[in-house]
Design an enzyme around this catalytic site. Sequence first.
Site, PDB file in Angstrom:
ATOM      1  N   CYS A 290      -7.830   1.043   0.353  1.00  0.00           N
ATOM      2  CA  CYS A 290      -7.240   0.246   1.431  1.00  0.00           C
ATOM      3  C   CYS A 290      -7.371  -1.229   1.065  1.00  0.00           C
ATOM      4  O   CYS A 290      -8.439  -1.696   0.684  1.00  0.00           O
ATOM      5  CB  CYS A 290      -7.947   0.526   2.749  1.00  0.00           C
ATOM      6  SG  CYS A 290      -7.382  -0.515   4.110  1.00  0.00           S
TER       7      CYS A 290
ATOM      8  N   GLU B 139     -23.831  -8.726  29.874  1.00  0.00           N
ATOM      9  CA  GLU B 139     -23.112  -7.641  29.199  1.00  0.00           C
ATOM     10  C   GLU B 139     -23.405  -6.316  29.906  1.00  0.00           C
ATOM     11  O   GLU B 139     -24.553  -6.049  30.275  1.00  0.00           O
ATOM     12  CB  GLU B 139     -23.562  -7.570  27.724  1.00  0.00           C
ATOM     13  CG  GLU B 139     -23.171  -6.336  26.965  1.00  0.00           C
ATOM     14  CD  GLU B 139     -21.667  -6.193  26.793  1.00  0.00           C
ATOM     15  OE1 GLU B 139     -21.159  -5.096  27.046  1.00  0.00           O
ATOM     16  OE2 GLU B 139     -21.013  -7.188  26.408  1.00  0.00           O
TER      17      GLU B 139
ATOM     18  N   ASP C 154     -15.433 -13.951  25.490  1.00  0.00           N
ATOM     19  CA  ASP C 154     -14.771 -13.263  24.378  1.00  0.00           C
ATOM     20  C   ASP C 154     -14.456 -11.841  24.848  1.00  0.00           C
ATOM     21  O   ASP C 154     -15.114 -10.877  24.459  1.00  0.00           O
ATOM     22  CB  ASP C 154     -15.700 -13.248  23.154  1.00  0.00           C
ATOM     23  CG  ASP C 154     -15.020 -12.686  21.912  1.00  0.00           C
ATOM     24  OD1 ASP C 154     -13.837 -12.305  21.990  1.00  0.00           O
ATOM     25  OD2 ASP C 154     -15.680 -12.608  20.866  1.00  0.00           O
TER      26      ASP C 154
ATOM     27  N   CYS D  83      -8.675 -12.136  21.271  1.00  0.00           N
ATOM     28  CA  CYS D  83      -8.165 -11.340  20.162  1.00  0.00           C
ATOM     29  C   CYS D  83      -6.760 -10.825  20.446  1.00  0.00           C
ATOM     30  O   CYS D  83      -6.229 -10.010  19.693  1.00  0.00           O
ATOM     31  CB  CYS D  83      -9.108 -10.176  19.860  1.00  0.00           C
ATOM     32  SG  CYS D  83      -9.359  -9.042  21.242  1.00  0.00           S
TER      33      CYS D  83
ATOM     34  N   CYS E 268      -1.295  -1.861   8.853  1.00  0.00           N
ATOM     35  CA  CYS E 268      -1.004  -3.162   8.241  1.00  0.00           C
ATOM     36  C   CYS E 268       0.498  -3.424   8.274  1.00  0.00           C
ATOM     37  O   CYS E 268       1.230  -3.053   7.354  1.00  0.00           O
ATOM     38  CB  CYS E 268      -1.521  -3.204   6.801  1.00  0.00           C
ATOM     39  SG  CYS E 268      -3.308  -2.989   6.667  1.00  0.00           S
TER      40      CYS E 268
ATOM     41  N   CYS F 154       0.849  -1.183   0.000  1.00  0.00           N
ATOM     42  CA  CYS F 154       0.000   0.000   0.000  1.00  0.00           C
ATOM     43  C   CYS F 154       0.890   1.241   0.000  1.00  0.00           C
ATOM     44  O   CYS F 154       1.894   1.293   0.717  1.00  0.00           O
ATOM     45  CB  CYS F 154      -0.902  -0.034   1.229  1.00  0.00           C
ATOM     46  SG  CYS F 154      -1.842   1.475   1.501  1.00  0.00           S
TER      47      CYS F 154
END
Length: 408
Positions: A91, A265, A313, A340, A17, A8
């Site tokens: 992108c 939550e 999660d 994550c 990235c 890019c």
Amino acid sequence: MEQKETVCSVAKKCGGCRYQGVPYQDQLRKKQKITEGLLKKFGKVEPIIGMEDPYYYRNKVHAAFGRDRKGNVISGIYEEKSHRIVSVDDCMIEDKKSQEIIRTIRGMLKSFKIKTYDEDTGYGLLRHVLVRGGFSTGEIMVVLVTVSPIFPSKNNFVKALRKEHPEITTVVLNVNDRQTSMVLGDRNIVLYGPGFIKDRLMGLTFRISPSSFYQVNPVQTEVLYGKAMEFAAMTGKERVIDAYCGTGTIGIIASRNARDVIGVELNRDAIRDARMNARENKIRNVRFVPGDAGWFMEGMAAEGEKVDVVLMDPPRAGSDRKFLHSLLSLSPEKIVYVSCNPETLARDLAYLTKRDYLVKKMQPVDMFPVTDSVETVCLLGKRKPDAKVKIGIDMDDYYRIRENAESK
């Protein structure tokens, strides 16, 4: 798998990235090495699951709007660790149609006399544009983030935008008049359509509103959640808690193979969406509770209630000690941890394996190709009293492992 080696033009300025120009198989090898370096002390790390086509996968595209030094309207991404806008037209990881819509909006501003917002002077109207797409439904939502609820010629603006992109199914004006780094404000005004879109995931329908959490890579989300359900291996008799349930995605998917599911939550808007999603799918064996999942599990443990599976999660920061202590107090037979961030996963696994649990399976999934992020699904089960306790990784080792992997 596709082996493009494309760089890019704004990769260094943007900073999002980190694996630009790195062949995809090499990206996967680097991520595997980093993940194994962090997690191998807990057991075997399965080979990372990559994508067939690791480009243009994000179905949620955000563009900040502003002006360059010559006064020209620009849109793009904030430069890493700053609020300087890097102008981006193409992108490599964002949905192509969403980027087309953003370019169209940028081109419309002059004729509609709409000024972009200047953070320094406080002058202007348009701050951001957010485009969200339903991968399987084709529905598209455009969110115009402004500092005021007054949008000049709003009906004509929407009409002109939809003339160029008739696939847009809803347009929402989001008002954010605060000096904040948060993209969205609290107030939404629907300009066209229902104010939300729907998408289908693993055979179920989910409603996505402007602020709803919904995984941004639909192809790999099916892989990730499929592994989570495989690891949970439910028979239809289990009682399940979906901690950090958000809009209820994992819990609703799990409800098809569970006796009943409780989603917890803190965000009440997310709970509202979760309840709507359950109704949309005619799911009756799941309920959603607003509140802190740790406190909720402590209360269940105090009442002597039992749970078979906890699905969790958490955000990138992982779980805090209070939550993990509550998890141990409730003592489910299985924990399915969707992470994550392998760094905080390693920390949390060290805490849990020094007590009652043993890591049984770990599966990395490449949810964000070309970036350095990795998602991991981990299954924990109760260990026998005489089983050896795993030793958690020293976090100094993590940084050394990561630096070594990145340098190769």
